[in-house]
Design a protein around this motif. Structure first.
Motif, PDB file in Angstrom:
ATOM      1  N   LEU A  49      17.756  -6.613 -11.874  1.00 19.45           N
ATOM      2  CA  LEU A  49      18.264  -5.579 -10.980  1.00 19.45           C
ATOM      3  C   LEU A  49      19.625  -5.147 -11.501  1.00 19.45           C
ATOM      4  O   LEU A  49      20.278  -5.885 -12.252  1.00 19.45           O
ATOM      5  CB  LEU A  49      18.408  -6.106  -9.546  1.00 19.45           C
ATOM      6  CG  LEU A  49      17.139  -6.336  -8.735  1.00 19.45           C
ATOM      7  CD1 LEU A  49      17.478  -7.079  -7.443  1.00 19.45           C
ATOM      8  CD2 LEU A  49      16.460  -5.013  -8.412  1.00 19.45           C
ATOM      9  N   ARG A  50      20.066  -3.971 -11.091  1.00 16.55           N
ATOM     10  CA  ARG A  50      21.389  -3.484 -11.500  1.00 16.55           C
ATOM     11  C   ARG A  50      22.175  -3.023 -10.286  1.00 16.55           C
ATOM     12  O   ARG A  50      21.631  -2.410  -9.372  1.00 16.55           O
ATOM     13  CB  ARG A  50      21.246  -2.349 -12.517  1.00 16.55           C
ATOM     14  CG  ARG A  50      22.590  -1.790 -13.018  1.00 16.55           C
ATOM     15  CD  ARG A  50      22.423  -1.041 -14.337  1.00 16.55           C
ATOM     16  NE  ARG A  50      21.350  -0.073 -14.290  1.00 16.55           N
ATOM     17  CZ  ARG A  50      21.493   1.173 -13.808  1.00 16.55           C
ATOM     18  NH1 ARG A  50      22.648   1.563 -13.305  1.00 16.55           N
ATOM     19  NH2 ARG A  50      20.479   2.015 -13.830  1.00 16.55           N
ATOM     20  N   LEU A  51      23.478  -3.336 -10.308  1.00 12.33           N
ATOM     21  CA  LEU A  51      24.387  -2.946  -9.215  1.00 12.33           C
ATOM     22  C   LEU A  51      25.631  -2.351  -9.848  1.00 12.33           C
ATOM     23  O   LEU A  51      26.379  -3.051 -10.536  1.00 12.33           O
ATOM     24  CB  LEU A  51      24.759  -4.184  -8.380  1.00 12.33           C
ATOM     25  CG  LEU A  51      25.679  -3.992  -7.176  1.00 12.33           C
ATOM     26  CD1 LEU A  51      24.985  -3.173  -6.091  1.00 12.33           C
ATOM     27  CD2 LEU A  51      26.108  -5.344  -6.613  1.00 12.33           C
ATOM     28  N   ASP A  52      25.865  -1.048  -9.641  1.00 15.88           N
ATOM     29  CA  ASP A  52      27.057  -0.432 -10.234  1.00 15.88           C
ATOM     30  C   ASP A  52      27.715   0.532  -9.263  1.00 15.88           C
ATOM     31  O   ASP A  52      27.180   0.838  -8.198  1.00 15.88           O
ATOM     32  CB  ASP A  52      26.735   0.254 -11.569  1.00 15.88           C
ATOM     33  CG  ASP A  52      25.780   1.423 -11.424  1.00 15.88           C
ATOM     34  OD1 ASP A  52      26.040   2.297 -10.577  1.00 15.88           O
ATOM     35  OD2 ASP A  52      24.779   1.470 -12.162  1.00 15.88           O
ATOM     36  N   GLY A  53      28.891   1.007  -9.661  1.00 17.15           N
ATOM     37  CA  GLY A  53      29.731   1.799  -8.769  1.00 17.15           C
ATOM     38  C   GLY A  53      29.212   3.173  -8.436  1.00 17.15           C
ATOM     39  O   GLY A  53      29.700   3.804  -7.496  1.00 17.15           O
ATOM     40  N   SER A  54      28.235   3.681  -9.175  1.00 16.65           N
ATOM     41  CA  SER A  54      27.725   5.017  -8.892  1.00 16.65           C
ATOM     42  C   SER A  54      26.679   5.016  -7.784  1.00 16.65           C
ATOM     43  O   SER A  54      26.271   6.075  -7.309  1.00 16.65           O
ATOM     44  CB  SER A  54      27.117   5.620 -10.162  1.00 16.65           C
ATOM     45  OG  SER A  54      25.908   4.966 -10.489  1.00 16.65           O
ATOM     46  N   MET A  55      26.222   3.839  -7.381  1.00 13.88           N
ATOM     47  CA  MET A  55      25.164   3.750  -6.372  1.00 13.88           C
ATOM     48  C   MET A  55      25.713   3.990  -4.979  1.00 13.88           C
ATOM     49  O   MET A  55      26.866   3.649  -4.675  1.00 13.88           O
ATOM     50  CB  MET A  55      24.499   2.368  -6.422  1.00 13.88           C
ATOM     51  CG  MET A  55      23.736   2.091  -7.699  1.00 13.88           C
ATOM     52  SD  MET A  55      23.049   0.414  -7.696  1.00 13.88           S
ATOM     53  CE  MET A  55      22.113   0.432  -9.218  1.00 13.88           C
ATOM     54  N   VAL A  94      19.857  -3.510  -3.152  1.00 13.56           N
ATOM     55  CA  VAL A  94      19.838  -4.346  -4.355  1.00 13.56           C
ATOM     56  C   VAL A  94      20.249  -5.775  -4.020  1.00 13.56           C
ATOM     57  O   VAL A  94      19.616  -6.741  -4.470  1.00 13.56           O
ATOM     58  CB  VAL A  94      20.774  -3.752  -5.431  1.00 13.56           C
ATOM     59  CG1 VAL A  94      20.992  -4.745  -6.572  1.00 13.56           C
ATOM     60  CG2 VAL A  94      20.209  -2.454  -5.966  1.00 13.56           C
ATOM     61  N   ILE A  95      21.322  -5.937  -3.221  1.00 14.81           N
ATOM     62  CA  ILE A  95      21.813  -7.269  -2.876  1.00 14.81           C
ATOM     63  C   ILE A  95      20.763  -8.047  -2.079  1.00 14.81           C
ATOM     64  O   ILE A  95      20.529  -9.242  -2.312  1.00 14.81           O
ATOM     65  CB  ILE A  95      23.133  -7.158  -2.084  1.00 14.81           C
ATOM     66  CG1 ILE A  95      24.238  -6.615  -3.002  1.00 14.81           C
ATOM     67  CG2 ILE A  95      23.546  -8.510  -1.514  1.00 14.81           C
ATOM     68  CD1 ILE A  95      25.484  -6.181  -2.272  1.00 14.81           C
ATOM     69  N   ARG A  96      20.098  -7.375  -1.149  1.00 18.82           N
ATOM     70  CA  ARG A  96      19.055  -8.033  -0.362  1.00 18.82           C
ATOM     71  C   ARG A  96      17.877  -8.445  -1.245  1.00 18.82           C
ATOM     72  O   ARG A  96      17.327  -9.539  -1.119  1.00 18.82           O
ATOM     73  CB  ARG A  96      18.579  -7.086   0.742  1.00 18.82           C
ATOM     74  CG  ARG A  96      19.558  -6.961   1.903  1.00 18.82           C
ATOM     75  CD  ARG A  96      19.090  -5.883   2.864  1.00 18.82           C
ATOM     76  NE  ARG A  96      19.935  -5.815   4.050  1.00 18.82           N
ATOM     77  CZ  ARG A  96      19.939  -4.794   4.892  1.00 18.82           C
ATOM     78  NH1 ARG A  96      19.150  -3.749   4.685  1.00 18.82           N
ATOM     79  NH2 ARG A  96      20.719  -4.802   5.958  1.00 18.82           N
ATOM     80  N   GLU A  97      17.494  -7.553  -2.160  1.00 20.59           N
ATOM     81  CA  GLU A  97      16.363  -7.841  -3.034  1.00 20.59           C
ATOM     82  C   GLU A  97      16.674  -9.016  -3.955  1.00 20.59           C
ATOM     83  O   GLU A  97      15.817  -9.855  -4.236  1.00 20.59           O
ATOM     84  CB  GLU A  97      16.023  -6.589  -3.848  1.00 20.59           C
ATOM     85  CG  GLU A  97      14.681  -6.646  -4.544  1.00 20.59           C
ATOM     86  CD  GLU A  97      14.312  -5.332  -5.222  1.00 20.59           C
ATOM     87  OE1 GLU A  97      13.456  -5.363  -6.121  1.00 20.59           O
ATOM     88  OE2 GLU A  97      14.903  -4.281  -4.845  1.00 20.59           O
ATOM     89  N   PHE A  98      17.918  -9.069  -4.438  1.00 23.14           N
ATOM     90  CA  PHE A  98      18.309 -10.167  -5.325  1.00 23.14           C
ATOM     91  C   PHE A  98      18.307 -11.508  -4.583  1.00 23.14           C
ATOM     92  O   PHE A  98      17.987 -12.549  -5.161  1.00 23.14           O
ATOM     93  CB  PHE A  98      19.691  -9.887  -5.910  1.00 23.14           C
ATOM     94  CG  PHE A  98      20.147 -10.900  -6.929  1.00 23.14           C
ATOM     95  CD1 PHE A  98      19.483 -11.024  -8.145  1.00 23.14           C
ATOM     96  CD2 PHE A  98      21.239 -11.723  -6.669  1.00 23.14           C
ATOM     97  CE1 PHE A  98      19.898 -11.962  -9.091  1.00 23.14           C
ATOM     98  CE2 PHE A  98      21.655 -12.651  -7.605  1.00 23.14           C
ATOM     99  CZ  PHE A  98      20.979 -12.774  -8.820  1.00 23.14           C
ATOM    100  N   ALA A  99      18.662 -11.481  -3.305  1.00 26.47           N
ATOM    101  CA  ALA A  99      18.713 -12.716  -2.512  1.00 26.47           C
ATOM    102  C   ALA A  99      17.322 -13.248  -2.180  1.00 26.47           C
ATOM    103  O   ALA A  99      17.156 -14.418  -1.824  1.00 26.47           O
ATOM    104  CB  ALA A  99      19.495 -12.478  -1.227  1.00 26.47           C
ATOM    105  N   HIS A 100      16.310 -12.393  -2.308  1.00 26.22           N
ATOM    106  CA  HIS A 100      14.954 -12.784  -1.950  1.00 26.22           C
ATOM    107  C   HIS A 100      14.407 -13.812  -2.941  1.00 26.22           C
ATOM    108  O   HIS A 100      14.568 -13.667  -4.147  1.00 26.22           O
ATOM    109  CB  HIS A 100      14.045 -11.550  -1.924  1.00 26.22           C
ATOM    110  CG  HIS A 100      12.615 -11.852  -1.583  1.00 26.22           C
ATOM    111  ND1 HIS A 100      12.227 -12.257  -0.323  1.00 26.22           N
ATOM    112  CD2 HIS A 100      11.490 -11.826  -2.339  1.00 26.22           C
ATOM    113  CE1 HIS A 100      10.920 -12.455  -0.319  1.00 26.22           C
ATOM    114  NE2 HIS A 100      10.444 -12.201  -1.529  1.00 26.22           N
ATOM    115  N   GLY A 101      13.775 -14.880  -2.435  1.00 26.08           N
ATOM    116  CA  GLY A 101      13.184 -15.905  -3.292  1.00 26.08           C
ATOM    117  C   GLY A 101      11.730 -15.603  -3.590  1.00 26.08           C
ATOM    118  O   GLY A 101      11.190 -14.570  -3.211  1.00 26.08           O
ATOM    119  N   GLY A 102      11.088 -16.511  -4.309  1.00 23.26           N
ATOM    120  CA  GLY A 102       9.683 -16.325  -4.616  1.00 23.26           C
ATOM    121  C   GLY A 102       9.440 -16.179  -6.100  1.00 23.26           C
ATOM    122  O   GLY A 102      10.373 -15.951  -6.886  1.00 23.26           O
ATOM    123  N   PRO A 103       8.172 -16.317  -6.521  1.00 23.35           N
ATOM    124  CA  PRO A 103       7.853 -16.303  -7.957  1.00 23.35           C
ATOM    125  C   PRO A 103       8.145 -14.983  -8.659  1.00 23.35           C
ATOM    126  O   PRO A 103       8.453 -14.952  -9.843  1.00 23.35           O
ATOM    127  CB  PRO A 103       6.341 -16.611  -7.972  1.00 23.35           C
ATOM    128  CG  PRO A 103       5.857 -16.249  -6.593  1.00 23.35           C
ATOM    129  CD  PRO A 103       6.992 -16.524  -5.670  1.00 23.35           C
TER     130      PRO A 103
END
Length: 808
Positions: free
Chosen positions: A663-669, A677-686
């Motif tokens: 995933l990517r997180l930058d200042g233009s978003m 993005v932050i929520r998706e990154f925190a998600h666990g699973g295979p």
């Protein structure tokens, strides 16, 4: 006063103020004469002379007395203007009329009970307010280190609002903040006199009315200690007391306001990147519907009554700065119950518009919240004092005389005063403590390692060529003033060297195509060059406007190749100087060029890499480290930080090819996209993401990334505090694994010299809160520039003491 440069005048000289009713240029003229009777200037015509002359002519003022205060500068005078303290003398019966006339003209009249009165250099006033340094230091020690000071009483969060159990240190912080808000104690340095009045023992200011308590302070807990949840608990406590809930858990709530209580909204001001943290904390820890929250950004209401319906209004510093000069701004006209400045080090520049905007807010309670209250110098604290309305330190001259100047001169009393002052109004706890003492919270350990990398033969040849060109250019500039006139050129060399350490593709290799020419005409007539200069601003986060010290908005490039905000440089052009603040060349509107707009980043993650281009040495090292980490623990997650947005995009293809879910997180978003993005990154699973590519600007503050346990810093940053913030996005409350931070550093390069500069900054801040050791700003800047290019002893430093080293 308007000063004539040829006239001589000494520091702290009594001057004569002589009315000149027959002056052919101005019938209200008031001349200024030195002790030898020579005319040295005039009081400003408007509004000073225009107001004072009629009062003198009518007899309402029977005398004026002037003093040119002693300057702390060794320079003789500032051309054309000098400060002048004017003392007015009137009969008691006429005082009210004089005061009204001055107020109508917008002239500040400083009474003897005003805190600035003690700054007068009148002999009578100075004798009245005279104190030795020893007496002043004793007053500071009494304020900051009161004996018998009651310990902080822990306080539980209101259970009907806050669902989570607070840690013990959070309960203590909540108790401390509640006490500061609700105590009726006199502000620091105030005491009650025998006659029932009140006196400030530091300034000798006296008043019959009891000074209001200082409701607020500086909440400076280390990053990652859960300050946001503590603040939500404080806000929730206000709501619970306001509603008056006294019912058993599970019973239906009865919403009845306390008698006489009006709306009690809290305004939270933060950078855009911190919005997601507040939203996440509200969702995770606050009972649904117990606090009403309004996001004051984008399309926002202009209805004051509408905003008063909410408990929390979230906004940004930039929005307040934008609305500062707008008369119809809603936030300006609300009397806030509480204002919280989150990541408050953002307002370290006291002249920036957003700083002036937050200081001007009306609020009963004021809180400064930051894990890094001092980043470069103790002067970073002055705007915080101005926001807190902590007199007399909200007055710049007091701060400079009592705190700043002693620190800069290496005087130990300056540091002692600062420590006592902060001890009176701030709370700071840190995660990492000395061996043998108990840690503030039980966090897994954090290890910081350096991975040193050798450039390939081709990369080294290109890097050495660029560095040699930079050294030659620096030597060509010669002396300090010439270097500063060409400051942006030197910065471009430094930026390009840093980019070459990461990936050659970040930097155009035709050096001559982007080095500014010595001829101003060539620059101003070359749109391609201007476009390339603008691209440099887009490539890196280093460029701050030299006027407001913030990243440029509507970037303007001058014909002399210096970069400013459009608003800032236009104000300079409207002034009498009309010169470039850096090189002092004359400028007109025709010499300004608006930079192209920054293109939005590729948010869908489809960034492409040239298939036939080999991976850079640093990218190869990063891939090797990521694969090793994944083999050791397939469920582990990593965050890769870089300050170059283009590099984040270039990393996507090789990481995907290597099998990483990214995933990517930058200042233009947008804020919505960042939160997603932050929520998706925190998600666990295979199938969950395992690597987050993040920019320091977008994810360096207020973001919770505890789903990861490894941090890679792809390129070093000037300010060590920025890197610490990035590390603490992962190493904070909620982290269950041991955290490893890996800094990727190219051997024998500018990156090692940046590490050396970081260590120097850390020593300055920790030893004397940023004292400058007697050198002025320009000398320090030039010294650092030379060091970055490897000139004058700025070679490869020994970068030890930061943990074990890894082999590249």
């Amino acid at each position: 006063m308007r000063h004539y440069p040829r006239a001589r005048i000494a520091g702290r000289e009594n001057v004569g103020l002589v009315r000149e009713p027959l002056n052919r240029y101005d019938g209200n003229a008031i001349a200024v004469r030195n002790s030898r009777g020579e005319q040295v200037g005039h009081l400003p015509a408007s509004p000073v002379a225009r107001t004072l002359a009629p009062l003198l002519d009518s007899g309402l003022l029977h005398a004026l007395h002037g003093i040119v205060p002693r300057s702390n500068s060794k320079a003789n005078f500032t051309p054309y203007s000098l400060p002048c303290q004017v003392h007015l003398f009137a009969r008691p019966d006429d005082a009210a009329v004089v005061e009204a006339a001055l107020e109508e003209a917008g002239i500040d009249l400083i009474h003897n009970d005003h805190p600035e009165f003690a700054l007068s250099q009148s002999a009578a006033v100075m004798e009245q307010t005279k104190k030795t340094d020893r007496e002043v230091d004793k007053l500071f020690s009494l304020v900051g280190g009161k004996k018998g000071k009651a310990p902080i009483q822990p306080m539980e969060a209101p259970r009907d609002v806050v669902l989570s159990e607070l840690f013990e240190h959070q309960k203590e912080a909540l108790g401390w903040m509640a006490h500061r808000e609700e105590s009726d104690d006199l502000p620091p340095f105030w005491e009650e006199t025998e006659d029932g009045g009140f006196k400030n023992v530091l300034t000798n200011q006296s008043t019959e009315e009891r000074p209001p308590p200082l409701k607020g302070g500086i909440f400076a807990d280390d990053m990652g200690l859960g300050k946001t949840l503590t603040l939500l608990s404080l806000i929730g406590r206000t709501k619970a007391r306001n509603v008056g809930v006294k019912m058993a858990k599970g019973a239906k709530r009865r919403k009845v306001k306390d008698a006489g209580e009006g709306p009690r909204p809290t305004l939270v001001v933060c950078p855009p990147s911190v919005f997601s943290s507040w939203v996440t904390q509200l969702e995770e820890h606050i009972e649904l519907g117990s606090l009403k929250v309004y996001m004051y950004h984008g399309e926002r209401t202009r209805d004051k009554k509408e905003l008063l319906k909410y408990d929390i209004i979230l906004t940004t510093y930039s929005i307040l700065g934008t609305e500062f000069e707008q008369e119809d701004s809603t936030v300006k006209h609300i009397e806030w119950f509480r204002v919280i400045l989150d990541e408050a080090h953002v307002i370290k520049n006291s002249t920036a518009r957003q700083t002036k905007a937050v200081i001007a807010l009306n609020a009963e309670r004021r809180w400064v919240v930051t894990g890094t209250p001092i980043q470069n110098s103790s002067f970073d604290l002055y705007p915080l004092m101005a926001f807190l309305k902590f007199q007399p330190f909200s007055i710049k001259s007091y701060w400079q005389n009592l705190i700043q100047r002693p620190l800069e001169n290496g005087n130990k009393t300056g540091l002692s005063r600062l420590q006592n002052l902060l001890g009176a109004i701030s709370l700071r706890r840190i995660k990492e403590v000395d061996i043998g003492t108990k840690s503030m919270i039980e966090l897994p350990p954090k290890t910081v390692l350096e991975c040193y990398i050798d450039l390939s033969e081709e990369e080294r040849e290109i890097y050495d060529q660029m560095e040699l060109a930079g050294k030659d250019k620096m030597q060509e500039f010669g002396d300090r003033d010439s270097i500063l006139r060409n400051y942006s050129t030197v910065l471009y060399f430094i930026l390009r060297l840093r980019q070459l350490c990461v990936d050659v593709s970040l930097c155009p290799l035709d050096v001559k195509s982007w080095i500014p020419s010595n001829s101003l005409e060539d620059v101003s007539k070359n749109p391609e060059l201007l476009k390339k200069l603008a691209s440099l601003v887009d490539d890196g986060d280093d460029f701050d406007c030299p006027i407001c010290l913030s990243p440029p908005t509507k970037t303007v490039i001058t014909s002399c190749t210096h970069i400013y905000c459009q608003t800032c440089i236009m104000k300079i052009l409207k002034s009498s100087s009309s010169r470039c603040p850096i090189c002092r060349r004359s400028l007109s509107k025709e010499d300004l060029f608006l930079a192209p707009e920054v293109k939005p980043s590729d948010e869908d993650g489809s960034g492409k890499q040239e298939s036939d281009r080999p991976l850079s040495s640093k990218v190869q090292a990063l891939l090797k480290l990521l694969k090793t980490s994944q083999n050791e623990d397939p469920s582990s997650k990593s965050v890769v930080f870089s300050q170059f947005m283009k590099m984040l995009i270039l990393l996507e293809a090789p990481l995907k090819d290597a099998g990483f879910n990214i995933l990517r997180l930058d200042g233009s978003m947008s804020m919505r996209k960042r939160l997603q993005v932050i929520r998706e990154f925190a998600h666990g699973g295979p199938d969950s993401p395992t690597v987050l590519l993040a920019s320091l600007k977008a994810a360096g503050a207020g973001v919770n990334l505890t789903a990861a346990s490894t941090v890679y810093l792809l390129d070093p940053w000037w300010n060590p505090g920025v890197e610490e913030q990035a590390m603490d996005r992962v190493h904070r409350i909620g982290q269950k694994k041991e955290v490893k931070v890996v800094r990727l550093i190219v051997k024998d390069s500018i990156e090692e010299r940046i590490l050396s500069l970081q260590e120097k900054k850390k020593r300055l801040i920790s030893s004397a809160f940023g004292k400058k050791g007697g050198k002025d700003d320009k000398e320090m800047r030039v010294e650092d520039l030379r060091m970055m290019l490897g000139i004058d002893g700025g070679g490869r430093p020994v970068a030890g003491g930061r943990g074990s080293r890894l082999l590249g």
